[in-house]
Design a protein around this motif. Structure first.
Motif, mmCIF file in Angstrom:
data_model
loop_
_atom_site.group_PDB
_atom_site.id
_atom_site.type_symbol
_atom_site.label_atom_id
_atom_site.label_comp_id
_atom_site.label_asym_id
_atom_site.label_seq_id
_atom_site.Cartn_x
_atom_site.Cartn_y
_atom_site.Cartn_z
ATOM 1 N N ARG A 130 -53.228 -25.459 62.043
ATOM 2 C CA ARG A 130 -54.190 -25.902 60.984
ATOM 3 C C ARG A 130 -55.548 -25.339 61.263
ATOM 4 N N ARG A 131 -56.030 -25.141 59.972
ATOM 5 C CA ARG A 131 -57.117 -24.463 59.781
ATOM 6 C C ARG A 131 -57.247 -23.116 60.476
ATOM 7 N N SER A 166 -53.352 -25.378 55.198
ATOM 8 C CA SER A 166 -52.979 -25.872 56.599
ATOM 9 C C SER A 166 -53.815 -27.292 56.709
ATOM 10 N N ASP A 167 -54.964 -27.187 56.190
ATOM 11 C CA ASP A 167 -55.918 -28.319 56.232
ATOM 12 C C ASP A 167 -55.589 -29.477 55.229
ATOM 13 N N LEU A 168 -55.410 -29.271 53.991
ATOM 14 C CA LEU A 168 -55.100 -29.921 53.171
ATOM 15 C C LEU A 168 -53.839 -30.809 53.133
ATOM 16 N N TYR A 169 -52.914 -30.120 53.659
ATOM 17 C CA TYR A 169 -51.387 -30.943 53.978
ATOM 18 C C TYR A 169 -51.261 -31.339 55.433
ATOM 19 N N ALA A 170 -52.172 -31.214 56.169
ATOM 20 C CA ALA A 170 -52.038 -31.426 57.576
ATOM 21 C C ALA A 170 -51.544 -33.035 57.878
ATOM 22 N N GLU A 171 -52.206 -33.946 57.197
ATOM 23 C CA GLU A 171 -51.849 -35.222 57.382
ATOM 24 C C GLU A 171 -50.371 -35.613 57.029
ATOM 25 N N ALA A 172 -49.832 -34.962 56.089
ATOM 26 C CA ALA A 172 -48.363 -35.061 55.938
ATOM 27 C C ALA A 172 -47.445 -34.409 56.936
ATOM 28 N N GLY A 173 -48.053 -33.388 57.490
ATOM 29 C CA GLY A 173 -47.301 -32.871 58.857
ATOM 30 C C GLY A 173 -46.646 -31.538 58.305
ATOM 31 N N VAL A 226 -47.022 -34.638 48.893
ATOM 32 C CA VAL A 226 -46.094 -34.313 49.895
ATOM 33 C C VAL A 226 -46.060 -35.473 50.785
ATOM 34 N N THR A 227 -44.692 -35.746 51.188
ATOM 35 C CA THR A 227 -44.477 -36.601 52.330
ATOM 36 C C THR A 227 -43.834 -35.984 53.598
ATOM 37 N N ARG A 228 -44.165 -36.625 55.019
ATOM 38 C CA ARG A 228 -43.827 -36.130 56.066
ATOM 39 C C ARG A 228 -42.261 -36.022 55.963
ATOM 40 N N LYS A 277 -35.096 -15.097 53.846
ATOM 41 C CA LYS A 277 -33.988 -15.102 54.131
ATOM 42 C C LYS A 277 -32.838 -16.162 54.099
ATOM 43 N N GLY A 278 -31.788 -15.921 53.321
ATOM 44 C CA GLY A 278 -30.669 -16.890 53.294
ATOM 45 C C GLY A 278 -30.927 -17.971 51.934
ATOM 46 N N VAL A 279 -32.114 -17.657 51.405
ATOM 47 C CA VAL A 279 -32.493 -18.478 50.244
ATOM 48 C C VAL A 279 -31.693 -17.831 49.122
ATOM 49 N N THR A 280 -30.988 -18.598 48.155
ATOM 50 C CA THR A 280 -30.526 -17.927 46.993
ATOM 51 C C THR A 280 -30.698 -18.486 45.627
ATOM 52 N N SER A 281 -31.503 -19.788 45.857
ATOM 53 C CA SER A 281 -31.881 -20.491 44.555
ATOM 54 C C SER A 281 -33.340 -20.949 44.359
ATOM 55 N N HIS A 282 -33.899 -20.837 43.323
ATOM 56 C CA HIS A 282 -35.394 -21.371 43.223
ATOM 57 C C HIS A 282 -35.279 -22.737 43.378
ATOM 58 N N LYS A 283 -34.204 -23.501 43.385
ATOM 59 C CA LYS A 283 -34.053 -24.885 43.746
ATOM 60 C C LYS A 283 -34.118 -25.426 45.144
ATOM 61 N N HIS A 284 -34.134 -24.288 45.854
ATOM 62 C CA HIS A 284 -34.443 -24.298 47.307
ATOM 63 C C HIS A 284 -35.776 -25.297 47.902
ATOM 64 N N GLU A 285 -35.614 -26.053 48.824
ATOM 65 C CA GLU A 285 -36.674 -26.876 49.171
ATOM 66 C C GLU A 285 -37.389 -26.202 50.561
ATOM 67 N N GLU A 286 -38.395 -25.547 50.619
ATOM 68 C CA GLU A 286 -38.804 -25.119 52.001
ATOM 69 C C GLU A 286 -39.796 -25.910 52.437
ATOM 70 N N TRP A 287 -39.658 -26.331 53.732
ATOM 71 C CA TRP A 287 -40.408 -27.126 54.604
ATOM 72 C C TRP A 287 -41.261 -26.363 55.523
ATOM 73 N N ILE A 288 -42.735 -26.290 55.474
ATOM 74 C CA ILE A 288 -43.393 -25.681 56.402
ATOM 75 C C ILE A 288 -44.205 -26.449 57.010
ATOM 76 N N PRO A 289 -43.792 -26.761 58.408
ATOM 77 C CA PRO A 289 -44.538 -27.545 59.430
ATOM 78 C C PRO A 289 -45.972 -27.172 59.514
ATOM 79 N N ILE A 290 -46.771 -27.954 59.909
ATOM 80 C CA ILE A 290 -48.213 -27.852 60.326
ATOM 81 C C ILE A 290 -48.570 -28.463 61.565
ATOM 82 N N ILE A 291 -49.036 -27.442 62.495
ATOM 83 C CA ILE A 291 -49.370 -28.019 63.851
ATOM 84 C C ILE A 291 -50.643 -27.839 64.137
ATOM 85 N N GLU A 292 -51.170 -28.659 64.951
ATOM 86 C CA GLU A 292 -52.634 -28.682 65.209
ATOM 87 C C GLU A 292 -52.873 -27.609 66.191
ATOM 88 N N ASN A 293 -54.034 -26.820 65.732
ATOM 89 C CA ASN A 293 -54.613 -25.990 66.550
ATOM 90 C C ASN A 293 -54.952 -26.310 68.174
#
Length: 214
Positions: A174-175, A110-117, A210-212, A131-147
């Motif tokens: 974050r953190r 959460s700290d390492l990727y915070a700058e990318a959002g 990682v890009t935003r 839930k709902g993911v059926t392939s390893h090709k799926h791209e999961e985006w996990i947002p990072i929010i400032e504490n």
């Protein structure tokens, strides 16, 4: 999806899950907080009390709270300081349960990727546990929010994030740690397990650019 079981049964299940998460190193000390929805209309949550060691969590330390994060019912105690975040997630995702953990890997990433959002995870077979993911090709985006220690303000930030990213399964503070949810407590616990595996795999592997997300 709300639980159809009475509060005492849900409280016992929350306590068991809390102790399991503690045993795996994901909610050490008094960290983390867990909830299950008993009713969406009006919104009523069973939620862990504040400052409770999760390795000793018992059903008596689970409280009822309303949509304002205030305690209702006969039990005395103070709900988790982050109750408003649980309320926001339950309302926006119609979740049946919300789990918040403080693992080493989620905190570091959460700290390492915070700058990318946020953190993008793709190509892993374990993604199919979400839930709902059926392939390893799926791209999961996990947002990072400032504490933030201002909980109403942090709840608004969570609401804005979940409104913008309407298909995510989790977010990181974050953190701080991971928030994830599910239709049931079992679903939410599975999401914790899947995401913690993925965080460690990413953390131990070569760093990925990682890009935003827009």
């Amino acid at each position: 999806m709300s639980s159809s079981r009475p509060f005492p049964a849900v409280a016992r299940q929350l306590a068991v899950i809390g102790r399991r998460l503690y045993a795996r190193g994901w909610a050490l000390g008094t960290s983390g907080n867990f909830s299950a929805v008993l009713s969406h209309r009006p919104l009523t949550l069973a939620i862990t009390a504040s400052a409770v060691p999760k390795g000793e969590l018992g059903a008596a330390q689970i409280l009822l709270c309303d949509a304002r994060g205030a305690v209702i019912g006969r039990r005395r105690g103070k709900p988790s300081a982050e109750a408003l975040l649980h309320v926001a997630i339950a309302r926006l995702r119609q979740a049946g349960a919300v789990l918040h953990t403080h693992s080493v890997w989620s905190t570091m990433l959460s700290d390492l990727y915070a700058e990318a959002g946020g953190l993008k995870i793709e190509g892993y077979e374990m993604l199919k546990g979400l839930k709902g993911v059926t392939s390893h090709k799926h791209e999961e985006w996990i947002p990072i929010i400032e504490n933030d220690q201002d909980m109403p303000r942090l709840a608004r930030a969570v609401e804005e994030t979940l409104t913008h990213f309407n298909d995510v399964h989790a977010f990181l503070l974050r953190r701080h740690g991971l928030y994830t949810w599910g239709d049931t407590l079992a679903d939410a616990e599975r999401h914790v397990e899947i995401l913690e595996f993925l965080f460690e795999a990413v953390g131990r592997g070569p760093r990925t650019r990682v890009t935003r997300e827009m």
